[in-house]
Design an enzyme around this catalytic site. Structure first.
Site, PDB file in Angstrom:
ATOM      1  N   PRO F   2      22.904  -5.078 105.202  1.00 11.23           N
ATOM      2  CA  PRO F   2      24.315  -4.853 105.484  1.00 11.23           C
ATOM      3  C   PRO F   2      24.625  -3.558 106.200  1.00 11.23           C
ATOM      4  CG  PRO F   2      23.850  -4.625 103.128  1.00 11.23           C
ATOM      5  CD  PRO F   2      22.552  -4.868 103.809  1.00 11.23           C
ATOM      6  N   GLU F   3      25.854  -3.453 106.619  1.00  8.64           N
ATOM      7  CA  GLU F   3      26.376  -2.245 107.257  1.00  8.64           C
ATOM      8  C   GLU F   3      27.380  -1.608 106.293  1.00  8.64           C
ATOM      9  OE1 GLU F   3      27.573  -5.329 108.947  1.00  8.64           O
ATOM     10  OE2 GLU F   3      25.379  -5.527 108.986  1.00  8.64           O
TER      11      GLU F   3
END
Lengths: 61, 61, 61, 61, 61, 61
Positions: F2-3
């Site tokens: 994820p970011e």
């Protein structure tokens, strides 16, 4: 403050997400020295078919 | 890197969204000259009743 | 609508960024069939030292 | 422009959210003197179990 | 909670931005009935040349 | 993926921010079991006068 937003594809368990909320909060408290209660973390989940790397949706990778 | 987040109202087809993921990735690669695999695109959908222009929700426009 | 936010490290030229704004707008118009004037794109730049992959800031990679 | 994104836990009524879209739009128009039609507001809801304060998910607080 | 992020082009005065922070907070409190101290508002400014409508940067419109 | 995006007021040292990037990455790896190189973290800083709690900018608190 600060507020942390995690953009992630769907698919993790609730236990994994609960652990993530806790560990990110600790990371912020340890790094910035802020009070735990001032740290907000949100996990913004996206269906795998709506999120891509290299132009390929995660449900096709 | 970079990461692109698209905030859009619900209602498009999966085919439209797949095309969007692909074309935005191409746009970033062509403009910034980065490797395709480093480009992440997320479509964050919002129900029309939770999104407004001019104060009027999109399900009432 | 929709609104596109690009999270990128600093360091690209203005010409690259102008091209990116144009190409992402075209990608949205072609994919979602919306009017060009309804598409907003923002490039949110971050200094390389404030952005990381694998825990390593981009100014150290 | 501008675009306003509200990150909130799930649980409010549609009436509350409709009121929020309207009042935030008014706030932007009154403060920035922009045309109402240029203001986009999106409410990005997160399940209470995916959002925390102080490391504790909102469904456990 | 909630957290409000305003994506806006640079160019407004500090007084306008202070008014916006105040009025958006009031909008959230009146609509969601939350305590004022739980509402965080951030204005994320972008240079006009890095933000576009219809593919045209705001410094060229 | 994820970011992670961290919305924070300006004012921390580079050392604190480097530590935060590292620790948040570790938190994601330990919680989601993803490869370290897939985790992107961005710190989006906002001047204290452009960020508020309870309607009061952080430079006035």
């Amino acid at each position: 403050m600060p507020e942390v937003v995690v953009f992630a594809a769907e698919g993790r368990s609730d236990a994994q997400k609960r652990t993530l909320l806790k560990k990110i909060t600790e990371a912020v408290v340890e790094s910035f020295g802020v009070d735990k209660e001032s740290v907000i973390v949100s996990i913004q989940e996206t269906p795998k078919k709506h999120k891509s790397r290299g132009g390929v949706p995660f449900d096709e990778r």
